[in-house]
Design an enzyme around this catalytic site. Structure first.
Site, PDB file in Angstrom:
ATOM      1  CG  HIS A  63      -0.430   0.044   2.540  1.00  0.00           C
ATOM      2  ND1 HIS A  63       0.395  -0.921   3.063  1.00  0.00           N
ATOM      3  CD2 HIS A  63      -0.572   0.976   3.526  1.00  0.00           C
ATOM      4  CE1 HIS A  63       0.729  -0.603   4.298  1.00  0.00           C
ATOM      5  NE2 HIS A  63       0.158   0.557   4.605  1.00  0.00           N
ATOM      6  CG  HIS A  65      -0.092   4.243   4.850  1.00  0.00           C
ATOM      7  ND1 HIS A  65      -0.843   3.499   5.720  1.00  0.00           N
ATOM      8  CD2 HIS A  65      -0.899   5.250   4.419  1.00  0.00           C
ATOM      9  CE1 HIS A  65      -2.069   4.017   5.803  1.00  0.00           C
ATOM     10  NE2 HIS A  65      -2.122   5.071   5.022  1.00  0.00           N
ATOM     11  CG  ASP A  67       4.463   2.852   7.763  1.00  0.00           C
ATOM     12  OD1 ASP A  67       3.587   3.329   7.015  1.00  0.00           O
ATOM     13  OD2 ASP A  67       4.241   1.910   8.557  1.00  0.00           O
ATOM     14  CG  HIS A  68       4.179  -0.074   4.520  1.00  0.00           C
ATOM     15  ND1 HIS A  68       4.138  -1.373   4.956  1.00  0.00           N
ATOM     16  CD2 HIS A  68       3.610   0.669   5.515  1.00  0.00           C
ATOM     17  CE1 HIS A  68       3.555  -1.421   6.141  1.00  0.00           C
ATOM     18  NE2 HIS A  68       3.219  -0.195   6.501  1.00  0.00           N
ATOM     19  CG  HIS A 119      -4.158  -0.041   6.705  1.00  0.00           C
ATOM     20  ND1 HIS A 119      -4.096   0.531   7.947  1.00  0.00           N
ATOM     21  CD2 HIS A 119      -3.010   0.312   6.071  1.00  0.00           C
ATOM     22  CE1 HIS A 119      -2.952   1.206   8.062  1.00  0.00           C
ATOM     23  NE2 HIS A 119      -2.287   1.096   6.937  1.00  0.00           N
ATOM     24  CG  ASP A 136       0.395  -1.549   7.660  1.00  0.00           C
ATOM     25  OD1 ASP A 136       1.303  -2.391   7.849  1.00  0.00           O
ATOM     26  OD2 ASP A 136       0.578  -0.318   7.736  1.00  0.00           O
ATOM     27  CG  HIS A 174       3.547  -2.128  11.347  1.00  0.00           C
ATOM     28  ND1 HIS A 174       4.340  -1.054  11.651  1.00  0.00           N
ATOM     29  CD2 HIS A 174       2.844  -1.781  10.236  1.00  0.00           C
ATOM     30  CE1 HIS A 174       4.133  -0.082  10.775  1.00  0.00           C
ATOM     31  NE2 HIS A 174       3.225  -0.488   9.893  1.00  0.00           N
TER      32      HIS A 174
HETATM   33 FE    FE Z   1       2.386   0.623   8.241  1.00  0.00          FE
HETATM   34 ZN    ZN Z   2      -0.124   1.483   6.580  1.00  0.00          ZN
END
Ligand code: FE
Ligand code: ZN
Length: 258
Positions: A63, A65, A67-68, A119, A136, A174
């Site tokens: 996805h 985001h 942090d990915h 998500h 996620d 995560h």
């Molecule tokens: Fe994440």
């Molecule tokens: Zn995420």
């Protein structure tokens, strides 16, 4: 780097790369290439790859985001790898978009793309023979927050994942396993599957080991969010008559406050 966990799954070798504070990236080595799943930190990936004498040929994003995906640009620039991610959302440096049902050939391995919105509206899980990368969407004993979708949408996605074979390994985005199990046991303190699983996870974490991979079969027993249609859960939260998606939504809301 020899302390990285690795798993051989037919044509794939999977390396688990803990990154940032509690994220996981994954290296998928196959004949003729290396796919990196969800890299937020290019430097970390390049350092690991150098130690393993591997060179990324692909990035796969579950996805959009940060942090990915924050490592996409630098990793692509350093290696010339191709970036593959969901369409219709801002994936940095994306070369090729994918959608539900697509099959991505990675040497002798095949990645089957499953849309698992919830998500975000464009989360995808990446399914290989014997393993699924859930980003996620599904966590070890948990699931992602509902940022862009409603509870029925996420519940439907989780049901799709629940239908995979029990021995399918689950690699998620995560490390929230302990908190998820503490939450679950706050609602069902005597549940034997949850208690046993918390002991297992605590032992792994105490040794500094990731709680990934889990298995679909393990998650069916020890993930409350996959058990929203279980009468014991309904009873525990006082929802005997609600439908499963509503029970799921209530569980997710309670987890936010835990
Ligand atoms: Fe994440
Ligand atoms: Zn995420």
């Amino acid at each position: 780097m020899s302390d990285l966990q690795k798993f051989d799954l037919g044509p794939l070798r999977v390396y688990v790369v803990p990154t940032l504070f509690d994220n996981y990236s994954y290296l998928l080595e196959f004949e003729g290439g290396l796919a990196v799943v969800d890299p937020p930190d290019a430097e970390r990936i390049l350092e690991v790859c150098e130690a393993l004498r591997l060179k990324p040929t692909h990035i796969l994003n579950t996805h959009a985001h940060e942090d990915h995906t924050a490592g996409n640009a630098a990793l692509r620039q350093a290696t010339g790898c191709r970036v593959l991610g969901p369409g219709g959302v801002p994936i940095p440096e994306v070369d090729e978009t994918f959608t539900d049902g697509d099959v991505l050939p990675l040497g002798p391995a095949q990645c089957r793309v499953m849309a698992t919105p919830g998500h975000t509206r464009a989360d995808h899980s990446l399914l290989f023979e014997g393993a699924v990368f859930t980003g996620d969407t599904l966590f070890v004993s948990g699931c992602g927050r509902l940022f862009e979708c409603d509870a029925p949408t996420m519940w439907k996605s989780l049901m799709r994942l629940r239908e995979l074979p029990d021995d399918t390994l689950v690699f998620c985005g995560h490390e929230y396993a302990e908190e998820n199990l503490d939450f679950a046991l706050s609602l069902l303190p005597d549940d034997p599957a949850l208690r046993a699983r918390r002991e297992e996870v605590r032992a792994l974490r105490a040794e500094g080991q990731p709680a990934v991979p889990s298995k679909i079969g393990t998650e069916k027993a020890a993930n409350l969010f996959l058990r929203a249609d279980d009468p014991a859960i309904r009873a525990a939260i006082g929802h005997e008559v609600a439908d499963a998606a509503a029970v799921f939504g209530d569980l997710r809301a309670r987890r936010n406050l835990f």
